[in-house]
Design a protein around this motif. Sequence first.
Motif, mmCIF file in Angstrom:
data_model
loop_
_atom_site.group_PDB
_atom_site.id
_atom_site.type_symbol
_atom_site.label_atom_id
_atom_site.label_comp_id
_atom_site.label_asym_id
_atom_site.label_seq_id
_atom_site.Cartn_x
_atom_site.Cartn_y
_atom_site.Cartn_z
ATOM 1 N N GLU A 1 28.590 -5.952 1.804
ATOM 2 C CA GLU A 1 28.530 -5.393 0.445
ATOM 3 C C GLU A 1 29.819 -4.635 0.123
ATOM 4 N N ARG A 2 30.289 -3.846 1.109
ATOM 5 C CA ARG A 2 31.532 -3.091 0.914
ATOM 6 C C ARG A 2 32.732 -4.011 0.749
ATOM 7 N N ARG B 1 21.591 -6.332 -4.636
ATOM 8 C CA ARG B 1 22.136 -5.815 -3.380
ATOM 9 C C ARG B 1 21.509 -6.511 -2.176
ATOM 10 N N ARG C 1 25.497 -3.783 4.882
ATOM 11 C CA ARG C 1 26.322 -2.870 4.077
ATOM 12 C C ARG C 1 27.799 -3.210 4.173
ATOM 13 N N VAL D 1 29.009 -14.389 -2.382
ATOM 14 C CA VAL D 1 27.681 -14.060 -1.895
ATOM 15 C C VAL D 1 26.692 -14.883 -2.714
ATOM 16 N N GLU E 1 26.470 1.261 -10.075
ATOM 17 C CA GLU E 1 25.563 1.138 -8.936
ATOM 18 C C GLU E 1 24.161 1.565 -9.346
ATOM 19 N N PHE F 1 23.347 -9.343 0.092
ATOM 20 C CA PHE F 1 24.323 -9.071 1.143
ATOM 21 C C PHE F 1 23.635 -8.999 2.496
ATOM 22 N N HIS G 1 20.803 -3.099 -7.552
ATOM 23 C CA HIS G 1 21.820 -4.028 -8.048
ATOM 24 C C HIS G 1 23.184 -3.351 -8.193
ATOM 25 N N TRP G 2 24.210 -4.187 -8.229
ATOM 26 C CA TRP G 2 25.519 -3.783 -8.722
ATOM 27 C C TRP G 2 25.624 -4.410 -10.092
#
Length: 192
Positions: free
Chosen positions: A159-160, A150, A156, A4, A132, A153, A136-137
């Motif tokens: 992101e997953r 985040r 979702r 990403v 989480e 992405f 952000h992660w």
Amino acid sequence: MVEVAGVYNHREFETAQRSAARRLFGGVVAARIAAYFLLYGGLIVVAVGLLGLPLEGGLKAAVTGAGVLLYLTAGLWACRRFLRSRIDRVLARIGYPMASQVSYRVGDQALTLSADGCETRIGWSVLIQILETRSHWVFLSAGPTIYLPRRFFADRGAERVFLAAALGYANPAALNRSPEARKFASSALEAS
């Protein structure tokens, strides 16, 4: 390999650090803030006493204390704003990039962050936790910490998939410390 990419503003790093600290040390931060209020409250009472203001007039003392506290808070806020703008001007003058094109790659050996000719890698064996936050992660490791926005992405689902790939390589201890990441990515893990 899952990847990403996006543009990362230098201020975003500061925001990510603050939100990660709140998540990790929330109780400690709240206790520190309470201690500062008690300290300032004590200093206000001492200052009011030294200035000879009548302490028996509780309302007057409270108003004076609130005014001093407001002055200190406004002063700290103004100093922070001034310093941040000064830092931005100095960074711009020396040619520091205010935003960078970055990419994050999940590989079989490590999570890699690439930005403007630099690379930072976190080997899966030294990953401590995937945390989480709202924006952000956060990939905590025994070495550097990587903040993944985040907003990079597309949706979702992407992101997953990215998190599921990272969790697929993470060591068992990191998996145990990352229940939110596991829960978020579980739908992608079940689909694969």
